[in-house]
Design an enzyme around this catalytic site. Sequence first.
Site, PDB file in Angstrom:
ATOM      1  N   GLU A 174      -5.959   3.592   3.755  1.00 17.84           N
ATOM      2  CA  GLU A 174      -6.405   4.160   5.026  1.00 17.84           C
ATOM      3  C   GLU A 174      -7.835   4.706   4.936  1.00 17.84           C
ATOM      4  O   GLU A 174      -8.087   5.892   5.117  1.00 17.84           O
ATOM      5  CB  GLU A 174      -5.434   5.260   5.483  1.00 17.84           C
ATOM      6  CG  GLU A 174      -4.021   4.785   5.754  1.00 17.84           C
ATOM      7  CD  GLU A 174      -3.909   3.905   6.987  1.00 17.84           C
ATOM      8  OE1 GLU A 174      -4.914   3.730   7.710  1.00 17.84           O
ATOM      9  OE2 GLU A 174      -2.801   3.391   7.237  1.00 17.84           O
ATOM     10  N   ASP A 204       0.838  -1.190   0.000  1.00 13.63           N
ATOM     11  CA  ASP A 204       0.000   0.000   0.000  1.00 13.63           C
ATOM     12  C   ASP A 204       0.874   1.241   0.000  1.00 13.63           C
ATOM     13  O   ASP A 204       2.039   1.207   0.397  1.00 13.63           O
ATOM     14  CB  ASP A 204      -1.000   0.005   1.165  1.00 13.63           C
ATOM     15  CG  ASP A 204      -0.425  -0.597   2.447  1.00 13.63           C
ATOM     16  OD1 ASP A 204       0.796  -0.797   2.524  1.00 13.63           O
ATOM     17  OD2 ASP A 204      -1.205  -0.875   3.365  1.00 13.63           O
TER      18      ASP A 204
END
Length: 393
Positions: A137, A77
């Site tokens: 997130e 990520d």
Amino acid sequence: MTTFQEDATTLLEELVAVRRELHQAVEVGLDLPATRLIILRELADLGLEITTGDGISSVVAVLRGDLPGPTVLLRADMDGLPVTEATGLPFAATSGAMHACGHDLHMAGLLGAVRLLVARRDRLAGTVVFMFQPGEEGQAGARVMLEAGLLDVAGERPVAAYALHVDPSTRRGDLVTREGAMMASANALRVTVRGTGGHAAFPHLAVDPVPVAAHLILAVQTFAARRLPATDQAVISITRLGSDSEASNVLASAVSLEANIRTLSKATLTTVREQLPELLRAISDAHGCTLESTFIESYPVTVNDPAETRFVLGALDALVGPDRVVRQEAPSMASEDFAYVLDEVPGTLVFVGAAPEGGSPALHSERAVFDDSVLGLQATVLAELAWQRLQLR
């Protein structure tokens, strides 16, 4: 013939440098133009098939080995958090955002795995898809990439998917995972309880929703303790509370609450989703108020495939020794959008201990510090898992 570990050692200085560059270039959400430029620069001239996202800053690189075989996916990520960094590091971010969850290490570690595997392309029996994903997130970047065709980018779906996540509070170099549920789902329930409002001196002439909201908050805690099995609990936290009153002598006409809901199974989530709003509505009705509720679905449970995880544990034991491989006893109640990938492809998420000397606050802290000497280990683990899994056919 050198090993992945030996080659990763020679790459470590380079990986640390790019990690620290990514740390300073931190961006938030799905649009990460500066971060993507660094990733594309590092992938250039490696003979990879590269695809970038349309509307998001994702990068997918496909490495085709010279020998036939299946496809494996490796993921990192890319996004940071809206946290102002307070580490005092010489390469600390100054933009008001921070890689407080270690995604800068995830990217650098995966870039290292790319180089290790590219160097062995002539002996690579299959295809490796490298997934660089924004928006972990809270923006479900993995789901966005799946909807855009991630799993078909190599021409055939991956047989397995793996990801690493660093942890600054776990002993440096330890590798942690477990079969089954690894991390919780994350969802939310937004509630508005409405009364009539009025003068604070005459509450008997109004329907005050504030004490009703207090009853609702207590009911949420009782719900988790009494409606759910002790063997499959949930964590339900009231994270927002506010009213529409702006004066101390005015009774609010409405109070809004938001509950964050963490569960480890679909069955428990279904119970919470169906029964909690009913309970809160009944309490509101009993006090003469009305209640509106909205369930906000987010990340599913991160479930490590049992067979893939047994393979991973065996590979890690052989790589670093059983004393550095930890079988996690219970799932974490944090969440991860790699869960979306694991819903589609059997695979495993592994935590990597990155505790620095002297320790560090936990993930998401403005003072979280990671020991980036683990980058060689990250690159080695990812490359080794892909290489060995491709041999299994």
